[in-house]
Write an enzyme that holds these catalytic residues in place. Structure first.
Site, PDB file in Angstrom:
ATOM      1  N   GLY A 177     -19.446 -26.557  30.046  1.00 45.94           N
ATOM      2  CA  GLY A 177     -19.958 -27.072  31.322  1.00 45.94           C
ATOM      3  C   GLY A 177     -21.434 -27.439  31.237  1.00 45.94           C
ATOM      4  O   GLY A 177     -22.128 -27.060  30.301  1.00 45.94           O
ATOM      5  N   THR A 230     -25.187 -20.988  29.117  1.00 47.33           N
ATOM      6  CA  THR A 230     -24.243 -20.741  30.202  1.00 47.33           C
ATOM      7  C   THR A 230     -25.016 -20.554  31.487  1.00 47.33           C
ATOM      8  O   THR A 230     -25.980 -19.787  31.542  1.00 47.33           O
ATOM      9  CB  THR A 230     -23.358 -19.501  29.981  1.00 47.33           C
ATOM     10  OG1 THR A 230     -22.713 -19.205  31.217  1.00 47.33           O
ATOM     11  CG2 THR A 230     -24.145 -18.279  29.547  1.00 47.33           C
ATOM     12  N   ASP A 285     -23.898 -19.151  33.972  1.00 42.50           N
ATOM     13  CA  ASP A 285     -23.491 -17.872  34.569  1.00 42.50           C
ATOM     14  C   ASP A 285     -24.317 -16.680  34.068  1.00 42.50           C
ATOM     15  O   ASP A 285     -24.177 -15.582  34.588  1.00 42.50           O
ATOM     16  CB  ASP A 285     -22.007 -17.598  34.292  1.00 42.50           C
ATOM     17  CG  ASP A 285     -21.109 -18.604  34.977  1.00 42.50           C
ATOM     18  OD1 ASP A 285     -21.588 -19.305  35.888  1.00 42.50           O
ATOM     19  OD2 ASP A 285     -19.928 -18.694  34.601  1.00 42.50           O
ATOM     20  N   MET A 333     -24.141 -28.683  42.352  1.00 45.29           N
ATOM     21  CA  MET A 333     -25.526 -29.126  42.580  1.00 45.29           C
ATOM     22  C   MET A 333     -26.538 -28.212  41.879  1.00 45.29           C
ATOM     23  O   MET A 333     -27.642 -28.641  41.548  1.00 45.29           O
ATOM     24  CB  MET A 333     -25.826 -29.155  44.075  1.00 45.29           C
ATOM     25  CG  MET A 333     -25.015 -30.230  44.764  1.00 45.29           C
ATOM     26  SD  MET A 333     -25.328 -30.286  46.483  1.00 45.29           S
ATOM     27  CE  MET A 333     -27.002 -30.830  46.489  1.00 45.29           C
TER      28      MET A 333
HETATM   29  N1  LIG Z   1     -11.752 -19.396  20.410  1.00 49.34           N
HETATM   30  C1  LIG Z   1     -12.197 -20.638  20.174  1.00 49.34           C
HETATM   31  N2  LIG Z   1     -12.167 -21.164  18.927  1.00 49.34           N
HETATM   32  C2  LIG Z   1     -12.630 -22.404  18.677  1.00 49.34           C
HETATM   33  N3  LIG Z   1     -13.118 -23.222  19.630  1.00 49.34           N
HETATM   34  C3  LIG Z   1     -13.170 -22.779  20.883  1.00 49.34           C
HETATM   35  C4  LIG Z   1     -12.717 -21.465  21.241  1.00 49.34           C
HETATM   36  N4  LIG Z   1     -12.884 -21.300  22.579  1.00 49.34           N
HETATM   37  C5  LIG Z   1     -13.420 -22.468  23.036  1.00 49.34           C
HETATM   38  N5  LIG Z   1     -13.596 -23.344  22.034  1.00 49.34           N
HETATM   39  C6  LIG Z   1     -14.124 -24.700  22.136  1.00 49.34           C
HETATM   40  O1  LIG Z   1     -15.471 -24.651  22.620  1.00 49.34           O
HETATM   41  C7  LIG Z   1     -15.713 -25.727  23.502  1.00 49.34           C
HETATM   42  C8  LIG Z   1     -16.314 -25.229  24.791  1.00 49.34           C
HETATM   43  O2  LIG Z   1     -15.547 -24.144  25.326  1.00 49.34           O
HETATM   44  P1  LIG Z   1     -15.491 -23.847  26.907  1.00 49.34           P
HETATM   45  O3  LIG Z   1     -14.955 -25.038  27.597  1.00 49.34           O
HETATM   46  O4  LIG Z   1     -14.797 -22.558  27.080  1.00 49.34           O
HETATM   47  O5  LIG Z   1     -17.011 -23.769  27.346  1.00 49.34           O
HETATM   48  P2  LIG Z   1     -18.138 -22.731  26.986  1.00 49.34           P
HETATM   49  O6  LIG Z   1     -18.763 -23.088  25.687  1.00 49.34           O
HETATM   50  O7  LIG Z   1     -17.605 -21.346  27.095  1.00 49.34           O
HETATM   51  O8  LIG Z   1     -19.198 -23.060  28.118  1.00 49.34           O
HETATM   52  P3  LIG Z   1     -19.157 -22.608  29.658  1.00 49.34           P
HETATM   53  O9  LIG Z   1     -17.933 -21.781  29.873  1.00 49.34           O
HETATM   54  O10 LIG Z   1     -20.430 -21.857  29.848  1.00 49.34           O
HETATM   55  O11 LIG Z   1     -19.160 -23.873  30.421  1.00 49.34           O
HETATM   56  C9  LIG Z   1     -14.390 -26.462  23.715  1.00 49.34           C
HETATM   57  O12 LIG Z   1     -14.433 -27.660  22.966  1.00 49.34           O
HETATM   58  C10 LIG Z   1     -13.359 -25.492  23.175  1.00 49.34           C
HETATM   59  O13 LIG Z   1     -12.263 -26.160  22.568  1.00 49.34           O
HETATM   60  O1  LIG Z   2     -15.654 -27.538  36.474  1.00 50.86           O
HETATM   61  P1  LIG Z   2     -16.062 -27.173  35.106  1.00 50.86           P
HETATM   62  O2  LIG Z   2     -16.886 -28.196  34.425  1.00 50.86           O
HETATM   63  O3  LIG Z   2     -14.919 -26.721  34.281  1.00 50.86           O
HETATM   64  O4  LIG Z   2     -17.065 -25.936  35.198  1.00 50.86           O
HETATM   65  C1  LIG Z   2     -16.886 -24.847  36.053  1.00 50.86           C
HETATM   66  C2  LIG Z   2     -17.237 -23.570  35.371  1.00 50.86           C
HETATM   67  O5  LIG Z   2     -18.306 -23.637  34.476  1.00 50.86           O
HETATM   68  C3  LIG Z   2     -19.150 -22.524  34.652  1.00 50.86           C
HETATM   69  O6  LIG Z   2     -20.328 -22.993  35.203  1.00 50.86           O
HETATM   70  C4  LIG Z   2     -19.571 -21.882  33.351  1.00 50.86           C
HETATM   71  O7  LIG Z   2     -18.507 -21.313  32.691  1.00 50.86           O
HETATM   72  C5  LIG Z   2     -18.416 -21.583  35.597  1.00 50.86           C
HETATM   73  O8  LIG Z   2     -19.207 -20.805  36.440  1.00 50.86           O
HETATM   74  C6  LIG Z   2     -17.572 -22.534  36.359  1.00 50.86           C
HETATM   75  O9  LIG Z   2     -16.407 -21.932  36.820  1.00 50.86           O
END
Ligand SMILES: Nc1ncnc2c1ncn2[C@@H]1O[C@H](COP(=O)(O)OP(=O)(O)OP(=O)(O)O)[C@@H](O)[C@H]1O
Ligand SMILES: O=P(O)(O)OC[C@H]1O[C@](O)(CO)[C@@H](O)[C@@H]1O
Ligand SMILES: [Mg+2]
Length: 492
Positions: free
Chosen positions: A101, A218, A220, A377
């Site tokens: 995100g 993040t 969060d 926002m």
């Molecule tokens: N266990 C995993 N192994 C390899 N790739 C992963 C794994 N979990 C998530 N990814 C990859 O990491 C990328 C981002 O993951 P995700 O959408 O969960 O966001 P995030 O990095 O946790 O950020 P946020 O949750 O803060 O928005 C995606 O392209 C997803 O495919």
């Molecule tokens: O709508 P999107 O882009 O999946 O993101 C929403 C999520 O991303 C975060 O900002 C970070 O993981 C969460 O708080 C929220 O639920």
């Protein structure tokens, strides 16, 4: 997916219970790599700095509240420039990718990696991978130069684009190898860092001279070990505007209620800090807090009481709060996004409706409820001044680490000092607000809301906590720490 093999943690023990959990280095699997003097020593801005280079033995303590007899405990390698580097300037071909995100500051981190590599290390080949992980094998790339990134820190979002899902380790590493990339900068949350970790494992398995550096992101603020994640400060500040609006609306009418929904899928840091900063909030609900609507001492009774006392009230609710209740009453199906994250039901709308239903049903008082949902926002904005500086330090730490040959690491401040942290330390656990901690107590005393906890809830919450002053020594106990991390809110 790529290799399942996991690199064994590098634990180095010293006197009086000192433990360093080190990060991997290219020479762990390429022992004969040559080194070069760090070009920074000739840089006019830095060459005058006394002790600019980090001492090879500098480490950062994970815990700084100790007793006379405490063991020295766990440490991480201190981030910063080293005297010797493992890449020559014209040999480096770096790439940057942003995943997950949005978060305020993404563009600042990109800018500072590009400018830092150019200005400090004379690196002129930096590639932007577009659209997150899948961009390695299915999107365009863009050449990043100090000129092309000059103004980007003033914009929200990420100039590279981002995505969820689409992590194909083998294809990503093939792309890295084919393009001759040897430094990979990966900016993203817990999912992204898990992805970075498997990319590192695959690179190591193939014996490539490629440094993999993660920059944790993040909104969060739920990343373990580090003090705070970038963009969080900006998000909390922006959330004040929504809370202010809710307060103005609520106090301008009879029995006005302002409900504000803030981000926080699994942890309520944004809601908690925004509430504490505002002082206009009467009730804050977060994922970690079990609460019920009906019954003595529960939420609806409290709302009625506060309206009678004050004539208005403001409720802040984190998006992940009350999901059990919401799911029960909406008979939801478990949906996930492309990365496997649980898709949440809209607790803000649900709660607003429940409050309205309650007062209509009871006919006790007429209420005036306004629901404000500023969710996106607070994250789609440029970072504020302090986050901008923080992002600069993160970018520099990552760059210095990669140039010095460290790999398979993420960066971040631990007790105020930037450190190199192995991936598994931040991907294994998620930080959560501890509702039996002092920070939550401060919030309760500021809002004067009930704790909504039964004695059983308190017992359960306490069981999850680590004894506050216990310093953990050996590997077994350290594992225990990972399962029950000392939460950052307690540090204050
Ligand atoms: N266990 C995993 N192994 C390899 N790739 C992963 C794994 N979990 C998530 N990814 C990859 O990491 C990328 C981002 O993951 P995700 O959408 O969960 O966001 P995030 O990095 O946790 O950020 P946020 O949750 O803060 O928005 C995606 O392209 C997803 O495919
Ligand atoms: O709508 P999107 O882009 O999946 O993101 C929403 C999520 O991303 C975060 O900002 C970070 O993981 C969460 O708080 C929220 O639920
Ligand atoms: Mg995540």
């Amino acid at each position: 997916m790529g290799s399942e093999e996991k690199t064994t943690p590098k634990m180095i023990r010293g006197e009086a219970g000192y433990v360093l959990e080190d990060v991997p280095h290219l020479i762990d699997y390429l022992p004969d790599l040559p080194t070069y003097p760090n070009p920074l020593q000739d840089n006019p801005a830095y060459s005058v700095v006394k002790q600019y280079f980090v001492d090879i033995d500098d480490t950062v303590a994970q815990k700084i509240v100790v007793h006379k007899s405490s063991p020295r405990g766990m440490h991480f390698r201190r981030a910063g420039p080293r005297q010797r580097v493992y890449f020559e300037s014209d040999e480096v071909h770096a790439c940057i990718v942003t995943c997950g995100g949005l978060c305020p500051g993404l563009n600042t981190v990109i800018r500072e990696i590009v400018c830092g590599l150019y200005d400090m290390y004379g690196v002129h080949k930096v590639l932007g991978i577009e659209g997150g992980y899948k961009g390695f094998y299915s999107s365009n790339t863009t050449n990043l130069t100090p000129k092309s990134v000059n103004d980007i820190h003033k914009r929200g979002g990420t100039i590279l684009g981002t995505s969820r899902g689409g992590h194909d380790t083998l294809k990503i590493v093939d792309s890295i190898e084919d393009r001759g990339i040897n430094q990979v900068y990966i900016i993203g949350g817990d999912g992204t860092q898990k992805g970075a970790s498997v990319i590192f494992e695959e690179i190591q398995k193939r014996g490539l001279k490629v440094a993999v550096a993660g920059i944790p992101k993040t909104i969060d603020n739920d990343i373990a070990v580090i003090d705070q994640s970038f963009g969080f400060d900006t998000a909390v500040e922006e959330a004040q505007r929504a809370i202010n609006a809710a307060h103005v609306e609520a106090e301008s009418v009879e029995n006005g209620i302002g409900v504000v929904k803030l981000m926080g899928r699994y942890s309520g840091f944004i809601a908690m800090y925004a509430t504490l900063a505002s002082r206009d909030v009467d009730c804050c609900l977060i994922p970690e807090l079990p609460f019920r609507l009906e019954g003595k001492g529960e939420l609806l009774e409290f709302i009625e009481k506060r309206l009678k006392e004050n004539g208005h009230m403001v409720i802040v609710v984190a998006e992940g709060a009350g999901q059990v209740l919401t799911a029960e009453s909406m008979r939801s199906v478990d949906h996930q996004d492309a990365s496997g994250n649980k898709l949440l039901l809209d607790v803000g709308l649900w709660l607003s409706q429940k409050i309205k239903d309650h007062f209509t049903r009871n006919k006790k008082m007429h209420i005036n409820l306004k629901y404000i949902d500023p969710t996106y926002m607070i994250r789609a904005i440029p970072s504020n001044a302090s986050d901008n500086i923080y992002c600069t330090l993160l970018a520099h730490s990552a760059m210095h680490g990669a140039m010095a040959g460290y790999t398979g690491f993420t960066v971040g401040p631990v007790n105020g000092r930037h450190a190199y942290i192995p991936f598994h330390r931040i991907t294994g656990v998620q930080n959560k607000v501890v509702i039996t901690d002092r920070m939550w107590a401060r919030l309760l005393s500021s809002t004067n809301q009930p704790s909504f906890l039964s004695s059983r809830d308190v017992e359960d919450a306490k069981k999850e906590e680590e004894p506050p002053t216990q310093q953990l020594l050996d590997g077994e106990k350290e594992k225990q720490h990972q399962d029950n991390p000392n939460k950052k809110a307690a540090a204050a």
